[in-house]
Every structure is written in structure tokens, then in C-alpha cells.
Scaffold this motif. Structure first.
Motif, mmCIF file in Angstrom:
data_model
loop_
_atom_site.group_PDB
_atom_site.id
_atom_site.type_symbol
_atom_site.label_atom_id
_atom_site.label_comp_id
_atom_site.label_asym_id
_atom_site.label_seq_id
_atom_site.Cartn_x
_atom_site.Cartn_y
_atom_site.Cartn_z
ATOM 1 N N THR A 533 0.816 -1.218 0.000
ATOM 2 C CA THR A 533 0.000 0.000 0.000
ATOM 3 C C THR A 533 0.846 1.263 0.000
ATOM 4 O O THR A 533 0.304 2.359 0.067
ATOM 5 N N GLY A 534 2.174 1.122 -0.057
ATOM 6 C CA GLY A 534 3.015 2.307 -0.199
ATOM 7 C C GLY A 534 4.068 2.514 0.863
ATOM 8 O O GLY A 534 4.875 3.446 0.759
ATOM 9 N N LEU A 535 4.099 1.691 1.908
ATOM 10 C CA LEU A 535 5.147 1.825 2.915
ATOM 11 C C LEU A 535 6.488 1.353 2.349
ATOM 12 O O LEU A 535 6.514 0.446 1.512
ATOM 13 N N PRO A 536 7.597 1.931 2.797
ATOM 14 C CA PRO A 536 8.890 1.491 2.266
ATOM 15 C C PRO A 536 9.310 0.117 2.755
ATOM 16 O O PRO A 536 10.132 -0.537 2.141
ATOM 17 N N THR A 537 8.745 -0.323 3.871
ATOM 18 C CA THR A 537 9.090 -1.623 4.443
ATOM 19 C C THR A 537 7.952 -2.076 5.347
ATOM 20 O O THR A 537 7.128 -1.264 5.778
ATOM 21 N N ASN A 538 7.917 -3.361 5.640
ATOM 22 C CA ASN A 538 6.920 -3.899 6.575
ATOM 23 C C ASN A 538 7.430 -3.916 8.010
ATOM 24 O O ASN A 538 6.678 -4.250 8.922
ATOM 25 N N GLN A 539 8.697 -3.571 8.201
ATOM 26 C CA GLN A 539 9.277 -3.556 9.540
ATOM 27 C C GLN A 539 9.245 -2.119 10.058
ATOM 28 O O GLN A 539 10.035 -1.279 9.658
ATOM 29 N N ILE A 540 8.309 -1.835 10.959
ATOM 30 C CA ILE A 540 8.093 -0.484 11.468
ATOM 31 C C ILE A 540 8.509 -0.431 12.941
ATOM 32 O O ILE A 540 8.219 -1.357 13.711
ATOM 33 N N LYS A 541 9.166 0.673 13.307
ATOM 34 C CA LYS A 541 9.682 0.778 14.679
ATOM 35 C C LYS A 541 8.729 1.529 15.611
ATOM 36 O O LYS A 541 8.279 0.998 16.620
ATOM 37 N N LYS A 542 8.474 2.794 15.292
ATOM 38 C CA LYS A 542 7.721 3.644 16.212
ATOM 39 C C LYS A 542 6.664 4.453 15.466
ATOM 40 O O LYS A 542 6.737 4.646 14.250
ATOM 41 N N LEU A 559 11.427 7.688 6.850
ATOM 42 C CA LEU A 559 10.286 8.154 7.633
ATOM 43 C C LEU A 559 9.066 8.227 6.720
ATOM 44 O O LEU A 559 9.174 8.639 5.567
ATOM 45 N N SER A 560 7.899 7.811 7.257
ATOM 46 C CA SER A 560 6.674 7.818 6.455
ATOM 47 C C SER A 560 5.589 8.587 7.196
ATOM 48 O O SER A 560 5.431 8.440 8.414
ATOM 49 N N ARG A 561 4.852 9.380 6.431
ATOM 50 C CA ARG A 561 3.691 10.074 6.989
ATOM 51 C C ARG A 561 2.443 9.466 6.365
ATOM 52 O O ARG A 561 2.325 9.380 5.143
ATOM 53 N N VAL A 562 1.510 9.048 7.207
ATOM 54 C CA VAL A 562 0.266 8.425 6.754
ATOM 55 C C VAL A 562 -0.874 9.359 7.089
ATOM 56 O O VAL A 562 -1.075 9.724 8.254
ATOM 57 N N GLU A 563 -1.615 9.762 6.068
ATOM 58 C CA GLU A 563 -2.773 10.632 6.248
ATOM 59 C C GLU A 563 -4.030 9.861 5.864
ATOM 60 O O GLU A 563 -4.085 9.234 4.805
ATOM 61 N N ILE A 571 0.203 8.126 1.648
ATOM 62 C CA ILE A 571 1.478 7.834 2.298
ATOM 63 C C ILE A 571 2.586 8.603 1.589
ATOM 64 O O ILE A 571 2.772 8.466 0.377
ATOM 65 N N ASN A 572 3.313 9.417 2.350
ATOM 66 C CA ASN A 572 4.496 10.118 1.848
ATOM 67 C C ASN A 572 5.724 9.548 2.550
ATOM 68 O O ASN A 572 5.779 9.504 3.778
ATOM 69 N N ASN A 573 6.689 9.120 1.753
ATOM 70 C CA ASN A 573 7.919 8.553 2.302
ATOM 71 C C ASN A 573 9.053 9.564 2.167
ATOM 72 O O ASN A 573 9.205 10.211 1.127
ATOM 73 N N TYR A 705 14.646 8.608 -6.135
ATOM 74 C CA TYR A 705 14.383 8.102 -4.786
ATOM 75 C C TYR A 705 12.909 8.249 -4.439
ATOM 76 O O TYR A 705 12.235 9.164 -4.878
ATOM 77 N N ASN A 706 12.431 7.280 -3.648
ATOM 78 C CA ASN A 706 11.030 7.225 -3.210
ATOM 79 C C ASN A 706 10.052 7.230 -4.384
ATOM 80 O O ASN A 706 8.915 7.677 -4.262
ATOM 81 N N GLY A 707 10.513 6.730 -5.526
ATOM 82 C CA GLY A 707 9.627 6.598 -6.683
ATOM 83 C C GLY A 707 9.335 7.876 -7.417
ATOM 84 O O GLY A 707 8.447 7.914 -8.282
ATOM 85 N N ARG A 708 10.057 8.974 -7.100
ATOM 86 C CA ARG A 708 9.823 10.226 -7.818
ATOM 87 C C ARG A 708 10.163 10.054 -9.295
ATOM 88 O O ARG A 708 11.182 9.494 -9.643
ATOM 89 N N GLN A 709 9.275 10.594 -10.129
ATOM 90 C CA GLN A 709 9.358 10.338 -11.569
ATOM 91 C C GLN A 709 9.783 11.595 -12.313
ATOM 92 O O GLN A 709 9.505 12.713 -11.890
ATOM 93 N N ALA A 710 10.471 11.380 -13.426
ATOM 94 C CA ALA A 710 10.828 12.487 -14.308
ATOM 95 C C ALA A 710 9.565 13.140 -14.858
ATOM 96 O O ALA A 710 8.519 12.498 -15.003
#
Length: 975
Positions: A533-542, A559-563, A571-573, A705-710
Motif C-alpha cells: 500500500t506504499g510503505l517502504p518496508t513492513n518492519q516499522i519501529k515507532k 520516515l513515512s507520513r500516513v494521512e 502515504i508520503n515517504n 528516490y522514493n519513486g519520484r518520476q521524471a
């Protein structure tokens, strides 16, 4: 003893120096492990495509953000000591070596003096200097130059210099060449008091400028700014016109200056002989006094630096490769809010006025007013922080092996005891929950009382959600625990929760070690967020909750922000290129619009607004470096690529020079004509195997990085021409030829079949002809036999007159019968005459017992031919079996010839006794003539393909009509 101790201390100081110097966040080093295989790196440059070119003592390199491509002796270089590589606007890269053996790169190939003899004109005894204007390169030696060599469009022209005409013993140094004004600035090293000369290389005119140049002074120039370096001092001048210099200021440093560089933003960098560089915030164009510079890369000898078109900064060093820092991190470092901020942070929290930091050792930090104050709990103990909880002035630092209580008001700290601690979380007023390998324990710090809740079970995290209830997470499951009854009930199975937070009054969010983020109530799971769904990883700390609709997740991948917007999630990574000191994020806290991020390389302090406003697209295009078709590689990608099978394997070599992405480059592409789906590849090579004939367009986006596109795709048209057997005309010819061959084969087959059939028909025809002759042979005796019977009957009655008449008619009939029996067909008019003769003869025999009528329609052509002697047997049958049997009326026979529906219709009617059916007529009457006629009809059909239809019917017994009707339908033929 003292000397050895000092020596060892000195060695330790050198070895440990990197740990004492503050790390620069975001600084990246490219060396041998990255593909930059050299010891010394020299000048840096950037071409119009954005590629970085690095000169070195082992050839020169091109860097596209992901890989270094080396050009060395194998590539065609004669001299591997490359001081500079100068990109020109026409795509060529001029190679500036140590001393001679100049070369240039064109379309991926090194052109040296063996390939282009023009380069042999450039020869020097001393090191050369250069100037270039993106189209031409001006090359000259600094020591008493005699010529200036101009390289342009693969040609070398020579401009002779004649400035030293008065005193040949004077030694002049060429300082710099202004290619726009064609002025070469010179200094006389024999006379340091002599002013600088401006020499026009085309007219030979010399003009004395208004400033002298000392013997130990080196000049560095940026447009109209001239910087003179003398050991530890720089003096800045601005050229007001071609010959007048205006002094701006003088600045001195404590170390000897190795190099002076003015970047594209007109900021000064001083490279120090002992190592490092000094950066001045002020620009030359501001005309401000230089303030205290900021040190960079202490301990590294910097040969050159460059600010690229995206304002990233590159440093070439001696023995340490190339360093790179983005504009964002450079600004962060220049305007550093926190000094000495490079510790490995493993836990972060906040209270009213402070940001609380826990390190990967028994130390902590308190950030306030742009400074970090360190707290040391236990010297030299390497135990990391797991969590920090603050309640006003009381702060609890949870380390992996101990729990420390710290009073910020008094500065008092106390180690509460040894725990195999996993986490600590706030509980009720004046109490916390301690999650450890031994279970779950509450600690009421005013009374210093511990209460065990869950015993002998690992608890990793907990969260109170009701007055007497809380969630407790083990290594595997999440439980509901009632603090009064001590009842523990399984809630979520097989989820290793690392953190739990309350999102709203009834909704909670939890981070897991392998299942991403779980959003749930105290009854059920609402949502699951993961890599899918857009997270960079499934291993989340805090988790840090921003509000009921937004939260931040810390991971080892940034770092990910979920709105939350309804049932959807945005999700912004954010990673290191966004400003994080490191992608290893232990946690974060938010204060107002500022987010404080604890990472493995220190504390990141970022604006939430700025993070969310960062561009989602990259203002760059992917670059097609070369195209390989079959076994041939083409570097000139501006041409039209047309190939033909079997040379239909195509490989595109790509680059996407987005250096901020630090090698995390991918490509999104599709080939219009082959398919419409977009593909994503991390490889810079797009390989298309066995491309079928056709016209195609490759469209490719660079992904950073983070999937940013030209912003826009790079497009390339190419065509695969078909082999002659794949062309439309060949296919048409093949189809026509195949059709013709098939037609010939089919025709041959049917011809063979037809011949066989004709052969069969020939024999059948012979048989039919013999049969017809036999039938005719049967008809003649039959007819004669009937006539003789009539004559016998007349003689029996002794009616000699009638017999004579009958014999006359009979003789005519015999002649005509014999005549027509030899013929196959006879005309209609002759058939009418023959029938009239026969009926007259029969009428005479039967004493006027019947009367007859023969009518030929006007639509009938009397010359049409019909089978001979076909009608007479039917007429005879009508007389013998129809008319002869009636006694109550006079017999009537009618014969009609008509043309109906393209057929000649012959109707034979009588008013005799009639028949019930055709079979009855043939069988009961024993009509031998009719049977012979039917055989003749079948024989004619087979032999002559004549269409003859026979219809026989009896009129029903009615008052108006009696008898039999016979109809013959014959296809007429004109005689």
C-alpha cells in the motif's frame, strides 16, 4: 618511554580523528568500491546532459549517479594522467592530460593523435593552461607561451604570440585568457613591480593594467572577478573594464592555501594544504566582507570542487575519491542548528521545552536552544536506549539493561535497577509501564512502588485503552489485559507489535516487526498498511501521532507520513535526500510545524510544511547513451535507427543523472508498437530480443528516490524493416502464387477426375448409343408388327379399298420411320408431319373412331429439334389403350407444342378411359412402346445431357373431361 607514549598517542589521534570530527549529514563518498578506480582525482566538470566527468591519475570517468564508466588505455588514451575533461556543446569531451597526448571523446570513442593528426600540433615543454567557451578550447602554456592552440570541431588552429619583443630575457607567465575579449593577461616574473599586461592575441596590442603581480602569487578567475592567492592570503579584485581592476577586499586564513575555487554561485572555497576546505557564505556579487568560513572535509586534500546545475557540491580529493553533498544537506550543515550532532540515536521523546535523545550507549542528550546537552549515565557501557518517557520534569530513560530516572529541575539521576527492558510507556499519573523479558510491571515513582501485572512472559509494548484495561504485546500476539481481574485474553494473533498509540478515543494504531501498520479498535482490525500500500518496508519501529487523521512511522528505510481520508490513505515517504541525516530512523516527535527525527547519524530537524511541499516530480529526463543493434553499438542517438532481421535484437543503454537519489535509480518504460503496459526496471539496460518488423517508439521515464518520476519521458523512434519474405508484396506474391498453384492443382485434380469421368462417359456413351440403336431396332419391328396386324385385320374384313389406302399410307410411314430411325434428332415440323401421317393411318384403320388435333404455338420455332420418334409411342398408346376402349363417345386426341418456362412442352391428351397412375399404365396395359420411350429419355439424358421431363396423369372422372394427359418438357435446340 615518554617519546614512545607520545608517538602511540599521535597514532591513535590520527586513527581516531574521523570520530572526533563532526560528521556531515548527507555526505556521500565515491571511491574504489563504487567503481572510481584511482588514487588521485583532479578537476570535475558537468556536461549539458548532466553527467559528471572526473579527471584522475588512471584515466577519466563519467558518472551518471549510478555507475562510473572509466576511459583508460584500452579506450584509446595515450596518457592516463588526466587533469581535466572539458565537455563542449557539440557533445565532444576534450581531454586535458598532464603534458602532451591530447585527445577527445566523440560518440563514445576516444580520438587520439593517431586517429586525428590535428592533435599532433599541440606540443608543450611545460604544463599547459586552458580556457574554453563551450565551443572552443584555447590551450597555452603558462611559462613564456609562444602559441595559443584553438581546438574546435576536431580541427586545431594556431595563434602565434609576439608579446615578448623588447627584451627576450624577460620571462612572462600567462595568467588567464578571456576568450570573449581575446585578451591574454600576463605577468613579468623578472620584475614583480611591473603591472599586469593585457595582450590581444589577434591584434598583438599590449595594454598595461593598473595592478602588479608578485612572484609567489597565483591568479584564479571567475568571470570579472580575479582572486590573487599568496600563501595564506587572498586578495579579490573586480575587472571594471578590460584593463582597470578594482580591489574588493583581502582575507587571510591560518593555513596555507592549496587551491582557490569560485563556484557557480560566486561563493569562495579555499582548499587548504593540510586538508579540508573553507566555505564562505557570502557571494562575490554581494560585495560583502567575508566572515568566518565553515570547514569541510578536514583531513582530506581537496584538489577541486564543483557545484553542479542542481546546486549539489562535489569534491575531488587526493587518495579518498570523490565526495558529494546535496544542496539541502550543505545548507543544513552551513546553517547547522545543532553543533556536534552526529551521535547514533536509538530513542527520542519530548516534554514541554526539550527534545530528549537516547543513544546507542549509556548516554543521553537534551536538545534545547540549538544545543545538545549530554547526560552520561555509565561510562563506557555500550547499552542502547529502548524508549524515553517524560512527565513534566521527570524523565525516564529506558536502556536495554537498566532504567534511569532523571529530574530535569534538580539534575538528579538515579538508576532504578537492572531490567532486560524492551520498552517503557506512560501509564497513569505519576506511573509508567515497564515492558521487559520478565513481564509487565507498573512503577509509581513518587512512592517508588513496583506492581507486577504479567509475570514470566516477554512483553514488548503496552497501551492503556480503558480505566482498567490495557493492550499488551508479546513476541507473537497482542492481548487484552484487565488490571483488576488479572484476566488476559488473546486479541490479535501472530502480530509482533513494536509500538502502540491511540489515534482517537476508540481507534488505535500499532507498528509491527514484519506486518506493517495495523489500525484497529478494541473489537476488530480496521486497516492494514504494508509495502503493497506504499510503505517502504513492513518492519516499522515507532509511531508519532500528529492528529486523529495523520501519523508518522519510523523505519530503517526512512520516515513515512500516513494521512487518513475516509477509507483511503495517503502515504508520503521521506529518506536521506529529503533531509534526514540517515535512513535508519529510531523515532520522531513533532512540535508545532517542526519534526525532530532521531537517526543513526544524529538529530534531524525539519519543517513539516517543507517536507510536504517537496516536489513529487524530478525536472530531468532519462538519457539514452547508446543503442546496440545486433552486435553494433551506436553512440550518436540523434540519428534514425533502422535495422532488419536478423539484426533485430536491440539494447538501450540508459542513464538518469539524478544525483540526489544517490544511485537509487529505476526506469519506467514501454515500447509503443509492442505493447501498452508500462514496465519498471532497476537495470540501466533495456533489452528487446527478436523485435518483429514494424515501427516503434520507446518511451522511458527516470525514477528517482522514493519513486519520484521524471516530468517528461524520453522518446526514441526505431524501425525494424522486414526481410523480403516478410514484406507485403512478397506475401501478396506468395498468396497469388499459392492461389495459382492451388488452382492449378485443383484444376489438375478435377481435370483428371473429369478425364476419368469423360472416359467413363465415353464408354457409357458408346453403351448408350448401342442401347439406343437396340431400342430403335426394337421400335421399328414393333411399329411394323402393329401395322401388319392392322393390314391383316383389314384383309380379314375383305376391305380391299381401305387396305390399299392403308398400304399407301403404310409405305410412306415405313420410309419415314426407316429414315428417322437413323437420325438422333428431328425438327418439330417434321415430327408434326410424321405424327399426322401416323394418325391418318390409324384413323383409317379404326373407321373414323376418333379425331385428332395437332397444334404448334407461335412461340415455338418449328426448326427446333427434338429426339426422333419420341412422341409416336405415346400417341400409339393413347389410341390403343385409351380411345379403342370407349363406346359411349367419339375419341379425341390432341397434340400440342408450346414454349413454357424456357422449355418446349409437348402435350398428348386423349378422352379415353384414363389411368390411375403412371405405373398402372405401364404395367397393366403392357405398353412396350412407352417403356422403350422412357428408356430412350434416360439414354438421351445420359448421352446428350438433354433435359427431358415426363409427366403422365389421368383426369378424374368429371362430367366435363375424361382420359389421360402426357407432358414432355424438352430443352429445345435450333437445327
Amino acid at each position: 618511554m615518554k617519546k614512545s607514549t607520545l608517538f602511540i598517542s599521535f597514532l591513535l589521534l590520527i586513527f581516531l580523528s574521523p570520530f572526533f570530527f563532526p560528521q556531515i549529514p548527507g555526505l556521500v563518498n565515491y571511491g574504489e568500491e563504487s567503481g572510481l578506480n584511482n588514487s588521485y582525482t583532479y578537476n570535475l566538470s558537468q556536461d549539458h546532459n548532466g553527467f559528471i566527468w572526473v579527471g584522475s591519475d588512471n584515466g577519466f570517468f563519467r558518472f551518471d549517479g549510478k555507475e562510473f564508466i572509466q576511459y583508460s588505455k584500452k579506450s584509446g588514451l595515450k596518457n592516463l594522467e588526466i587533469l581535466s575533461s572539458l565537455p563542449l556543446d557539440n557533445g565532444e569531451v576534450f581531454i586535458f592530460p598532464f603534458l602532451n597526448d591530447f585527445a577527445y571523446l566523440k560518440n563514445g570513442h576516444i580520438i587520439n593523435s593517431d586517429s586525428n593528426k590535428e592533435l599532433r600540433k599541440i606540443q608543450f615543454k611545460y604544463n599547459a593552461n586552458y580556457s574554453y567557451d563551450h565551443q572552443s578550447v584555447y590551450i597555452f602554456t603558462s611559462y613564456n607561451p609562444e602559441n595559443i592552440y584553438v581546438f574546435k570541431d576536431e580541427k586545431v588552429t594556431t595563434i602565434p604570440l609576439h608579446f615578448n619583443t623588447h627584451n627576450s630575457s624577460d620571462i612572462y607567465y600567462a595568467l588567464t585568457l578571456d576568450s570573449a575579449t581575446h585578451l591574454l593577461y600576463l605577468s613579468n616574473k623578472n620584475n614583480s613591480k611591473e603591472n599586469i599586461l593585457a595582450y590581444d592575441i589577434f591584434t598583438g596590442k599590449k595594454t598595461t593594467c593598473n595592478i602588479p603581480l608578485g612572484k609567489e602569487v597565483t591568479l584564479y578567475r571567475k568571470d570579472d572577478f580575479f582572486i590573487f592567492k599568496e600563501k595564506r592570503k587572498i586578495t579579490i579584485y573586480q575587472l571594471c573594464n578590460k584593463f582597470i581592476f578594482k580591489k574588493i577586499q583581502t582575507y587571510s586564513v591560518k593555513e596555507n592555501i592549496h587551491q582557490v575555487i569560485v563556484d557557480k554561485n560566486y561563493r569562495i572555497w579555499l582548499c587548504i594544504e593540510e586538508g579540508g576546505a573553507l566555505y564562505f557564505r557570502e557571494t562575490l556579487k554581494d560585495h560583502k566582507k567575508l566572515t568566518t568560513p565553515i570547514p569541510f572535509l578536514s583531513g582530506n586534500i581537496i584538489n577541486h570542487l564543483m557545484v553542479d546545475r542542481d546546486n549539489n557540491t562535489w569534491f575531488s580529493t587526493r587518495n579518498n575519491g570523490v565526495y558529494f553533498i546535496t544542496e539541502k544537506f550543505l545548507k543544513s550543515y552551513v546553517h547547522l542548528p545543532v553543533r556536534n550532532n552526529s551521535a547514533y540515536i536509538t530513542a527520542i521523546s519530548k516534554n514541554d521545552n526539550n527534545i530528549l535523545l537516547g543513544y546507542n550507549e549509556s548516554k543521553a542528550g537534551i536538545y534545547n536552544s540549538h544545543a545538545i546537552r549530554d547526560l552520561v549515565f555509565e561510562e563506557n557501557r555500550k547499552i542502547e536506549h529502548k524508549a524515553i518517557v517524560s512527565d513534566s520534569n521527570m524523565v525516564f530513560f529506558g536502556l536495554s539493561r537498566s532504567l534511569v530516572q532523571y529530574n530535569m529541575a534538580t539534575g538528579q539521576k538515579q538508576i532504578l535497577g537492572d531490567f532486560n527492558l524492551k520498552s517503557i510507556v506512560p501509564y497513569t499519573n505519576n506511573s509508567i509501564l515497564i515492558c521487559s523479558s520478565e513481564g509487565l510491571t507498573s512503577y509509581h515513582y513518587p512512592s517508588r512502588q513496583y506492581t507486577e501485572m504479567i509475570r514470566q512472559e516477554r512483553v514488548y509494548t503496552a497501551l492503556p485503552y480503558d480505566k482498567d484495561s490495557l493492550f499488551a504485546g508479546s513476541f507473537k500476539d497482542l492481548y487484552k489485559f484487565n488490571t483488576k481481574t488479572k484476566e488476559k485474553k488473546l486479541f490479535l494473533e501472530d502480530y509482533y507489535f513494536t509500538d502502540l498509540k491511540k489515534l482517537s478515543s476508540t481507534v488505535y494504531v500499532g507498528t509491527t516487526n514484519r506486518n506493517g501498520i495495523i489500525i484497529f479498535t478494541n473489537h476488530k482490525i480496521l486497516h492494514k498498511l504494508s509495502e503493497n500500500t506504499g510503505l517502504p518496508t513492513n518492519q516499522i519501529k515507532k509511531i508519532e501521532v500528529e492528529n486523529e487523521k495523520a501519523f508518522w512511522a519510523s523505519t530503517n528505510s526512512g520516515l513515512s507520513r500516513v494521512e487518513i481520508t475516509g477509507s483511503r490513505f495517503r502515504i508520503n515517504n521521506f529518506t536521506q535526500p529529503d533531509g534526514l541525516p540517515s535512513n535508519l530512523v529510531a523515532g520522531c516527535v513533532i512540535k508545532n510545524d517542526t519534526i525532530y527525527v532521531g537517526t543513526s547519524k544524529g538529530l534531524g530537524i525539519l519543517s513539516v510544511k517543507d517536507l510536504l511541499m517537496q516536489q513529487k516530480l524530478i525536472e530531468k529526463k532519462a538519457i539514452i547513451n547508446s543503442v546496440m543493434i545486433g552486435h553494433k553499438e551506436f553512440f550518436n542517438v540523434n540519428q534514425k535507427f533502422i535495422s532488419q532481421a536478423p539484426e533485430n535484437d536491440i539494447m538501450f543503454n540508459l542513464s538518469f543523472p539524478d544525483y540526489v537519489s544517490q544511485g537509487k535509480i529505476r526506469y519506467k518504460y514501454k515500447v509503443e508498437g509492442l505493447g501498452e503496459s508500462w514496465l519498471i526496471s532497476s537495470s540501466p539496460k533495456i533489452i528487446l530480443n527478436s523485435v518483429p518488423p514494424g515501427e516503434y517508439i520507446l518511451k522511458v521515464f527516470g525514477l528517482g528516490y522514493n519513486g519520484r518520476q521524471a516530468t517528461i519521458p524520453t522518446e526514441m523512434y526505431f524501425e525494424i524493416k522486414p526481410q523480403f519474405w516478410q514484406t507485403w508484396w512478397f506475401r501478396t506474391l506468395l498468396i497469388v502464387g499459392g492461389t495459382a498453384l492451388l488452382f492449378i492443382l485443383i484444376n489438375w485434380y478435377f481435370q483428371k477426375k473429369r478425364n476419368k469421368k469423360l472416359e467413363t462417359l465415353y464408354y457409357e456413351k458408346k453403351i448408350a448409343e448401342l442401347e439406343l440403336q437396340a431400342i430403335k431396332a426394337q421400335i421399328n419391328p414393333h411399329f411394323i408388327y402393329n401395322c401388319l396386324n392392322s393390314i391383316q385385320f383389314l384383309l380379314y374384313k375383305k376391305d380391299y379399298e381401305e387396305t390399299e389406302n392403308y398400304l399407301n399410307i403404310f409405305s410412306q410411314m415405313i420410309r419415314k420411320t426407316l429414315y428417322y430411325s437413323e437420325k438422333t434428332f428431328m425438327p418439330v415440323k417434321e415430327e408434326v408431319e410424321y405424327l399426322s401421317l401416323y394418325l391418318n393411318m390409324e384413323k383409317l384403320r379404326l373407321k373414323e373412331q376418333f379425331e385428332y388435333t395437332i397444334k404448334v404455338s407461335e412461340t415455338v420455332n418449328e426448326n427446333w429439334v427434338i429426339p426422333s420418334l419420341l412422341i409416336q409411342p405415346f400417341v400409339e398408346n393413347a389410341i390403343k389403350h385409351g380411345i379403342a376402349s370407349i363406346t359411349d363417345r367419339k375419341g379425341k386426341i390432341g397434340i400440342f407444342f408450346d414454349y413454357i418456362n424456357a422449355s418446349l412442352c409437348i402435350t398428348i391428351e386423349d378422352n379415353g378411359v384414363g389411368i390411375n397412375s403412371v405405373n398402372q399404365s405401364i404395367t397393366k396395359t403392357g405398353s412396350f412402346g412407352v417403356r422403350l420411350s422412357q428408356k430412350r429419355i434416360e439414354t438421351f439424358k445420359q448421352l446428350f445431357e438433354t433435359h427431358i421431363t415426363l409427366e403422365i396423369k389421368s383426369f378424374p372422372e368429371q362430367e366435363s373431361k375424361h382420359g389421360t394427359q402426357i407432358k414432355l418438357y424438352i430443352t429445345p435446340y435450333e437445327n
